[in-house]
Design a protein around this motif. Structure first.
Motif, PDB file in Angstrom:
ATOM      1  N   LEU A 154     120.781  47.853 -10.706  1.00 16.70           N
ATOM      2  CA  LEU A 154     120.083  46.648 -11.570  1.00 16.70           C
ATOM      3  C   LEU A 154     120.631  45.344 -11.286  1.00 16.70           C
ATOM      4  CD1 LEU A 154     117.735  46.566 -13.369  1.00 16.70           C
ATOM      5  CD2 LEU A 154     119.218  46.444 -15.367  1.00 16.70           C
ATOM      6  N   CYS A 155     122.165  45.541 -10.939  1.00 15.12           N
ATOM      7  CA  CYS A 155     123.105  44.616 -10.720  1.00 15.12           C
ATOM      8  C   CYS A 155     122.792  43.808  -9.097  1.00 15.12           C
ATOM      9  CB  CYS A 155     124.679  44.978 -10.504  1.00 15.12           C
ATOM     10  SG  CYS A 155     124.951  46.447  -9.336  1.00 15.12           S
ATOM     11  N   MET A 156     122.363  44.955  -8.332  1.00  9.37           N
ATOM     12  CA  MET A 156     122.042  44.275  -6.823  1.00  9.37           C
ATOM     13  C   MET A 156     120.706  43.386  -6.926  1.00  9.37           C
ATOM     14  SD  MET A 156     123.104  47.613  -4.627  1.00  9.37           S
ATOM     15  CE  MET A 156     121.974  48.874  -5.049  1.00  9.37           C
ATOM     16  N   GLU A 157     119.840  43.963  -7.899  1.00 17.09           N
ATOM     17  CA  GLU A 157     118.424  43.063  -7.964  1.00 17.09           C
ATOM     18  C   GLU A 157     118.585  41.857  -8.420  1.00 17.09           C
ATOM     19  OE1 GLU A 157     115.586  45.217 -10.409  1.00 17.09           O
ATOM     20  OE2 GLU A 157     115.933  47.163  -9.279  1.00 17.09           O
ATOM     21  N   LYS A 158     119.731  41.598  -9.466  1.00 18.89           N
ATOM     22  CA  LYS A 158     119.945  40.352 -10.125  1.00 18.89           C
ATOM     23  C   LYS A 158     120.934  39.568  -9.268  1.00 18.89           C
ATOM     24  CE  LYS A 158     117.408  41.634 -13.553  1.00 18.89           C
ATOM     25  NZ  LYS A 158     116.011  41.266 -13.697  1.00 18.89           N
ATOM     26  N   THR A 185     118.958  39.949   4.293  1.00 20.90           N
ATOM     27  CA  THR A 185     120.098  39.791   3.345  1.00 20.90           C
ATOM     28  C   THR A 185     120.027  40.466   2.167  1.00 20.90           C
ATOM     29  OG1 THR A 185     119.123  38.100   2.245  1.00 20.90           O
ATOM     30  CG2 THR A 185     120.236  37.341   4.186  1.00 20.90           C
ATOM     31  N   HIS A 186     121.320  40.960   1.724  1.00 21.92           N
ATOM     32  CA  HIS A 186     121.289  41.504   0.442  1.00 21.92           C
ATOM     33  C   HIS A 186     122.322  40.696  -0.755  1.00 21.92           C
ATOM     34  CE1 HIS A 186     125.400  42.823   1.693  1.00 21.92           C
ATOM     35  NE2 HIS A 186     124.557  43.376   2.797  1.00 21.92           N
ATOM     36  N   GLY A 187     122.597  41.021  -1.774  1.00 25.39           N
ATOM     37  CA  GLY A 187     123.311  40.238  -2.704  1.00 25.39           C
ATOM     38  C   GLY A 187     124.795  40.545  -2.315  1.00 25.39           C
ATOM     39  N   ALA A 188     125.646  39.994  -3.156  1.00 27.24           N
ATOM     40  CA  ALA A 188     127.196  40.112  -2.986  1.00 27.24           C
ATOM     41  C   ALA A 188     127.482  41.427  -3.371  1.00 27.24           C
ATOM     42  CB  ALA A 188     127.970  38.883  -3.551  1.00 27.24           C
ATOM     43  N   ILE A 189     126.844  41.890  -4.474  1.00 27.40           N
ATOM     44  CA  ILE A 189     126.972  43.204  -4.842  1.00 27.40           C
ATOM     45  C   ILE A 189     125.878  44.067  -4.289  1.00 27.40           C
ATOM     46  CG2 ILE A 189     125.767  43.042  -6.822  1.00 27.40           C
ATOM     47  CD1 ILE A 189     127.896  44.920  -8.273  1.00 27.40           C
ATOM     48  N   PHE A 190     126.524  45.167  -3.526  1.00 28.72           N
ATOM     49  CA  PHE A 190     125.312  45.798  -2.821  1.00 28.72           C
ATOM     50  C   PHE A 190     125.709  47.371  -2.497  1.00 28.72           C
ATOM     51  CE2 PHE A 190     126.881  46.519   1.816  1.00 28.72           C
ATOM     52  CZ  PHE A 190     128.033  45.553   1.686  1.00 28.72           C
ATOM     53  N   VAL A 191     124.693  48.172  -2.023  1.00 28.05           N
ATOM     54  CA  VAL A 191     125.006  49.262  -1.537  1.00 28.05           C
ATOM     55  C   VAL A 191     124.368  49.348  -0.024  1.00 28.05           C
ATOM     56  CG1 VAL A 191     124.245  51.959  -1.602  1.00 28.05           C
ATOM     57  CG2 VAL A 191     124.927  50.701  -3.578  1.00 28.05           C
ATOM     58  N   LYS A 232     131.842  30.885 -11.892  1.00 24.90           N
ATOM     59  CA  LYS A 232     130.470  31.017 -12.820  1.00 24.90           C
ATOM     60  C   LYS A 232     129.781  31.966 -12.194  1.00 24.90           C
ATOM     61  CE  LYS A 232     130.751  26.448 -14.860  1.00 24.90           C
ATOM     62  NZ  LYS A 232     130.614  25.374 -14.346  1.00 24.90           N
ATOM     63  N   CYS A 233     128.966  32.606 -12.983  1.00 20.77           N
ATOM     64  CA  CYS A 233     127.758  33.348 -12.582  1.00 20.77           C
ATOM     65  C   CYS A 233     128.101  35.028 -13.583  1.00 20.77           C
ATOM     66  CB  CYS A 233     127.695  33.839 -11.241  1.00 20.77           C
ATOM     67  SG  CYS A 233     126.429  35.053 -10.790  1.00 20.77           S
ATOM     68  N   ARG A 234     128.729  35.868 -13.082  1.00 14.84           N
ATOM     69  CA  ARG A 234     128.869  37.222 -13.624  1.00 14.84           C
ATOM     70  C   ARG A 234     127.659  37.767 -14.089  1.00 14.84           C
ATOM     71  NH1 ARG A 234     135.083  36.695 -15.626  1.00 14.84           N
ATOM     72  NH2 ARG A 234     134.647  38.768 -16.398  1.00 14.84           N
ATOM     73  N   LEU A 235     126.338  37.514 -13.252  1.00 17.58           N
ATOM     74  CA  LEU A 235     125.346  38.002 -13.761  1.00 17.58           C
ATOM     75  C   LEU A 235     125.298  39.707 -13.774  1.00 17.58           C
ATOM     76  CD1 LEU A 235     122.602  36.431 -14.625  1.00 17.58           C
ATOM     77  CD2 LEU A 235     121.709  36.684 -12.205  1.00 17.58           C
ATOM     78  N   CYS A 236     126.000  40.132 -12.760  1.00 16.69           N
ATOM     79  CA  CYS A 236     125.853  41.710 -12.659  1.00 16.69           C
ATOM     80  C   CYS A 236     126.644  42.225 -13.897  1.00 16.69           C
ATOM     81  CB  CYS A 236     126.614  42.135 -11.150  1.00 16.69           C
ATOM     82  SG  CYS A 236     128.257  41.152 -11.071  1.00 16.69           S
ATOM     83  N   GLU A 237     127.671  41.534 -14.247  1.00 15.75           N
ATOM     84  CA  GLU A 237     128.359  42.065 -15.286  1.00 15.75           C
ATOM     85  C   GLU A 237     127.434  42.090 -16.563  1.00 15.75           C
ATOM     86  OE1 GLU A 237     132.746  41.317 -16.854  1.00 15.75           O
ATOM     87  OE2 GLU A 237     131.284  39.539 -17.129  1.00 15.75           O
ATOM     88  N   LYS A 238     126.558  40.978 -16.830  1.00 18.27           N
ATOM     89  CA  LYS A 238     125.681  40.881 -17.930  1.00 18.27           C
ATOM     90  C   LYS A 238     124.710  41.914 -18.013  1.00 18.27           C
ATOM     91  CE  LYS A 238     126.558  36.005 -17.983  1.00 18.27           C
ATOM     92  NZ  LYS A 238     126.191  34.925 -17.012  1.00 18.27           N
TER      93      LYS A 238
END
Lengths: 147, 651
Positions: free
Chosen positions: B248-252, B267-273, B297-303
Motif C-alpha cells: 500500500l505504501c508503494m502505491e501511495k 519509475t517507482h516510488g521512493a519506497i519500493f520493492v 513533509k509528506c509521510r504518506l507511507c506512514e499514514k
C-alpha cells in the motif's frame, strides 16, 4: 547527397538495407526455384575455395550467396559468374551446410534469362570449333545460357 | 654432517635435451654433504618416487633434493614420499632445473653449468634446513557469501545443503541479481525468473542460510578459518519484522524514482520493492528521493501503513560475524551507453542496451513483454543490434570479449521476431562466438529459419534522422557499406566489473587483474580460489560468464568451502617468518610492508610478533627488518648467504 552537390554517382554507395529489400521476394524466388535455403549459408567460403573457375569470376560463389541473402538482385544479375560457372558440382559437394549451390546458380541463371538476354548463341562460336563439339554438348550450352 | 641424497630428473627430454643430467649428477656427487646421487627419466612417476623412498632408507639419508620441475608442481609429491620413508617433509627440497633452466635456455653447455649451480645452492640451503611441524589452526565452519545473484545463491544453497551455516550478503534489498532482470535464457529459451525464483525462495527459507540483504561489507580481518567480518545493515526505514509486504505504501508514494531494475524505462516510488518476486518481499525507502527526507513533509507511507511499520528514525546497524571462508560473487555491470560517443552517448533516442531490451521483452517488464521503443511507444519494424559495443576495442574501451553478447543478441533478435513477425532484425557483429553446449545450433536456427540478417562489421556511427535512428555499418562479406534507418537500436555493451569491486577487494585483500575482474589463483587449475587462503570467487565478478558457467563455478567454489569445513583443523605451512625477541627493536617497519596483516605490535613485550595463521611466508618483513630480528624458517639470512655464494660458483 552527392546528387545535390553535382558530383558523380558514387562508385560504391552504401546499401540502404530495409526489410522490404531483404524480403523483396528475390531471395524467396531463388530459394523456391532451387529448393535451397540460402539463409543457411554462414559464409565459410568453401564453395569458392574449391571452385575450378573461381579465377575467371567477377564475384566469387560465396559472395553470390551473400548477395542473395541481402536481396541484392541487380549485383547478381549483372555478374559474369553465373555464366562462367560450369555446373561441376564441386561447391555442392563441399558445402558443410548441405546447400546445393549449383542449384542456386541454376536458379539465378533462370532469373537472369527471364530478362530476355542471351548469354550465348550460335553466332558466338567459331563454326569450325562447333563442328568438333558433340551436338548434345552444344544443345546443353544453349539451353543453359540462352532464352 | 647431514647425509644428503640428490635425485636428478630427465623429465623425458624436457630437461635432458638441454641439460646434461648425467654430468649434473656427477658434479652433485662432489658437493659437500652429498652422500648419494641418482638420475632417472621420470622422477615423479611411481617407480621414481619408490626410488627416492628406498634410497632414503638404504643410504640413511637425512635430507633429499629433487632436481626437477618447479616446486609449484611436485614439491608436495616428493615431500609426501620423503615423509613415507621417515624423513621430515621440510628436509626435502626441489631444485628447479626445468622452468628456470632447461626450458629457457638453448645452449646445452651453459644450461648444464647453470643446472649444477642450481643444485649447488639447494645443497647449501638443505644443509641448514630445520625439521618443521605444520601449524594447526582451528576453523569456524560458517561461510560468508558476498553477492546475491545466481552465483551467490547457488554457492549458498550448496554449502547450506551440506549442513554448514552461510551468511548471504546482498547490497540491494532483494537477492536475484541480473538474472532476475532477464526475459528468457539462451539456448533453451526458458523463462529466467521461472528458473531463478525457486532458488531465491529456497535461499530465503533455508534454515542454514542467513540472508542479509540491503547490507554491505565494512571490514574484514582474520585469516582462513577465522575471519571476522563487519557488515553494515543499511536502514530500510521500514520495520521488516512487522511489515507484511502489502504494498500500500508503494502505491501511495508520490515520489518518482527511475527504476534501476527496469533500466530506467519506468519509475517507482521512493519506497519500493524492486520487483514483485523479490526475496525478501519488503520495501525500503531511498532517502535521496523521499519527499519527507528532502522537505520534511509528506509521510504518506506512514499514514497508510496500518501496522505502523514505517520508521523514519532508523539508522544503519553494524554487525560482526565470525566466518571460516568467504566467497565473492559480486557479479558485473555493463558499460554505460553514455560512454559510447559514436553510438550517441545516450543522447540519441531509441538507442538502448541489452539489459534494457531484456526488460522490454520480459513478461513482467514495463511493456508486459511487448516490444515498444522508448521514444514514442511505437512497435519497431526495423531493429538493429550492435555487438562488441565497447568490447574487443583495446584502443578506446575494453580489450576483452564480453563472451555472452553473441548468444544473448541472437536470443534478442529471435524473441523480437517471435513478437513482431513482420519486423526485420539485423545484427552487426565482428565474429560470432558460440562456444557452449547447444549454442551453435541456436545460432544456426536463428540464421537459417528466423530470417535474422547477420552483417559482419562494426558499426561506425548512430544518429537520429527524423523519427528514425540511422546506423552506419559495413558488411565485409559483400564489401559494401550498409545504412539502416532503424526504429530501435540495441547495443550489446561490454560486460565490466562492478564499480564497487575495487573497494571491496581492498577490504578483503584479494586481487584483481588488469581489467578489474577478480583474479583466480591459477587460470586453469585453481579457477575458483584466490591466492589468499580462505577466499573463493564465483560468477561474472571473475570475468564475463553466462549462467551455466556461473552456476558451475558457484558450485565449485561451494565445494572448495565444504572441503575446507570437512576438516577440524587446518594445517598451515610452517616455513614462515619468526622473530628473535632479543633482537627486535620494535620499529614496526615490518607491519607497514606485510601484505597479509600478519605482523602485530605486542605492547607488553614492545616487539612485533608474527601471526602464524596469517603469515603466507612471502618474506617481505624479513627483507625489511633492519636489525635482522625477523627470519624466515628454512630461508634464514645465513642460508641465503651461502646459497648466493654457491650460485656464484664460490664455496
Amino acid at each position: 547527397m552527392s546528387e545535390n552537390l553535382g558530383l558523380a554517382t558514387p562508385r560504391n554507395p552504401p546499401v540502404r538495407l530495409t526489410r522490404d529489400m531483404v524480403n523483396n521476394g528475390f531471395k524467396l524466388r531463388v530459394n523456391e526455384l532451387s529448393g535451397q535455403n540460402t539463409d543457411a549459408c554462414y559464409q565459410c567460403g568453401n564453395c569458392s575455395s574449391g571452385c575450378p573457375l573461381a579465377q575467371e569470376m567477377d564475384i566469387l560463389p560465396n559472395r553470390i550467396i551473400r548477395l542473395v541473402q541481402l536481396g541484392q538482385r541487380e549485383d547478381i544479375i549483372q555478374s559474369e559468374t553465373l555464366w562462367i560457372c560450369a555446373s561441376c558440382f564441386q561447391c555442392t559437394v563441399r558445402c558443410p551446410k548441405g546447400i546445393d549451390i549449383q542449384a542456386v546458380m541454376d536458379a539465378l541463371r533462370q532469373i537472369a534469362l527471364e530478362e530476355g538476354v542471351d548469354h550465348f548463341g550460335p553466332d558466338q562460336i567459331d563454326p569450325e570449333q562447333a563442328a568438333e563439339v558433340p551436338q548434345p554438348g552444344l544443345v546443353g550450352v544453349y539451353r543453359k545460357l540462352s532464352t | 654432517m647431514k647425509r644428503i641424497g640428490i635425485f636428478v630428473c630427465h623429465c623425458g627430454i624436457n630437461i635432458a635435451e638441454t641439460v646434461d643430467v648425467k654430468r649434473v649428477a656427477e658434479e652433485a656427487m662432489k658437493m659437500d654433504g652429498v652422500a648419494y646421487v641418482q638420475d632417472y627419466i621420470y622422477m615423479c612417476s611411481e617407480p621414481g618416487q619408490t626410488l627416492v623412498r628406498e634410497k632414503i632408507v638404504e643410504e640413511k639419508l637425512d635430507a633429499v633434493i629433487i632436481a626437477a620441475c618447479s616446486p609449484n608442481l611436485h614439491e608436495s609429491t616428493f615431500r609426501a614420499a620423503a615423509e613415507e620413508a621417515g624423513l621430515n617433509p621440510w628436509q626435502c627440497e626441489i631444485a628447479n632445473i626445468r622452468e628456470q633452466c632447461s626450458w629457457i635456455h638453448s645452449n646445452r653447455e651453459k644450461a648444464t653449468r647453470k643446472a649444477i649451480k642450481i643444485v649447488g645452492t639447494l645443497v647449501e640451503k638443505t644443509r641448514l634446513n630445520e625439521s618443521l611441524k605444520p601449524i594447526s589452526v582451528s576453523i569456524t565452519k560458517k561461510a560468508l557469501v558476498i553477492g546475491g545473484g545466481i552465483a551467490g545463491i547457488q554457492a549458498s544453497l550448496d554449502i547450506a545443503d551440506s549442513g554448514y551455516k552461510v551468511i548471504l550478503v546482498e547490497k540491494e534489498s532483494s537477492i536475484g541479481g541480473h538474472m532476475a532482470q532477464l526475459s528468457e535464457t539462451f539456448p533453451t529459451l526458458d523463462c529466467s525468473q521461472c528458473i531463478l525464483t525457486p532458488k531465491m525462495v529456497a535461499a530465503g527459507k533455508h534454515p542454514n542460510i542467513e540472508l542479509m540483504v540491503y547490507s554491505e561489507i565494512e571490514e574484514v580481518s582474520g585469516y582462513v578459518g577465522n575471519f571476522i567480518v563487519k557488515i553494515r545493515r543499511k536502514a530500510p526505514f521500514v520495520d521488516w519484522s512487522t511489515c507484511t509486504g502489502c504494498g500500500l505504501c508503494m502505491e501511495k508514494c508520490p515520489a518518482k524514482v527511475p527504476s534501476i531494475f527496469d533500466r530506467e524505462l519506468t519509475t517507482h516510488g521512493a519506497i519500493f520493492v524492486p520487483f514483485p518476486q523479490a526475496v525478501p518481499n519488503k520495501p525500503v525507502i531511498i532517502k535521496d528521493y523521499c519527499i519527507y527526507f528532502k522537505t520534511g513533509k509528506c509521510r504518506l507511507c506512514e499514514k497508510v501503513c496500518e501496522i505502523g511499520a514505517i520508521n523514519f528514525e532508523q539508522e544503519d546497524q553494524f554487525v560482526e560475524e565470525e566466518v571460516g571462508a568467504i566467497i565473492t560473487a559480486t557479479g558485473f555491470e555493463t558499460l554505460p551507453v553514455a560512454d559510447l560517443a559514436e553510438y550517441g552517448a545516450g543522447d540519441v533516442p531509441d538507442v538502448i542496451d541489452g539489459l534494457a531490451f531484456e526488460r522490454l521483452l520480459s513478461a513482467s517488464g514495463p511493456t508486459v513483454g511487448e516490444v515498444k521503443r522508448p521514444s514514442d511507444g511505437r512497435i519497431p519494424k526495423e531493429i538493429v543490434f550492435v555487438q562488441c559495443a565497447g568490447s574487443r576495442d583495446p584502443e578506446r574501451y575494453r580489450p576483452y570479449c564480453s563472451k555472452i553478447c553473441c548468444m544473448y543478441t541472437t536470443k534478442h533478435a529471435l524473441l523480437y521476431k517471435h513478437r513482431v513477425h513482420e519486423g526485420q532484425p539485423y545484427i552487426f557483429y565482428i565474429d560470432i562466438r558460440t562456444g557452449g553446449k547447444g549454442y551453435e545450433e541456436f545460432y544456426h536456427n536463428a540464421e537459417e529459419e528466423e530470417g535474422i540478417i547477420y552483417l559482419r562489421g562494426k558499426v561506425a556511427k548512430i544518429f537520429r534522422d527524423g523519427d528514425k535512428t540511422v546506423v552506419w555499418g559495413t558488411d565485409t562479406l559483400t564489401g559494401r557499406n550498409i545504412e539502416i534507418a532503424a526504429d530501435l537500436v540495441v547495443l550489446a555493451t561490454a560486460v565490466t566489473p562492478k564499480d564497487s569491486t575495487a573497494e571491496l577487494v581492498k577490504k578483503l585483500r584479494i586481487q584483481t587483474g588488469p581489467n578489474g575482474f577478480l583474479s583466480e589463483a591459477h587460470p586453469k587449475l585453481r579457477p575458483v580460489e584466490c591466492i589468499n587462503s580462505g577466499f573463493y570467487i564465483a560468477g561474472a565478478a571473475q570475468g564475463p560468464k553466462d549462467i551455466p558457467e556461473t552456476v558451475a563455478q558457484a558450485s565449485a567454489a561451494a565445494c572448495k568451502v565444504i572441503s575446507l569445513f570437512s576438516r577440524d583443523h587446518l594445517e598451515q605451512d610452517p616455513a614462515i617468518a619468526w622473530v628473535d625477541e632479543d633482537l627486535c627493536s620494535g620499529c614496526r617497519v615490518c607491519i607497514s610492508v606485510c601484505p597479509y596483516d600478519a605482523r602485530e605490535y605486542d605492547e607488553e613485550k614492545e616487539i612485533v610478533i608474527v601471526n602464524e595463521a596469517l603469515c603466507e611466508g612471502c618474506g617481505s618483513c624479513v627483507a625489511a627488518c633492519v636489525c635482522g630480528a625477523t627470519q624466515q624458517r628454512n630461508l634464514t639470512d645465513s642460508q641465503i648467504k651461502s646459497m648466493v655464494t654457491a650460485s656464484l660458483g664460490g664455496k
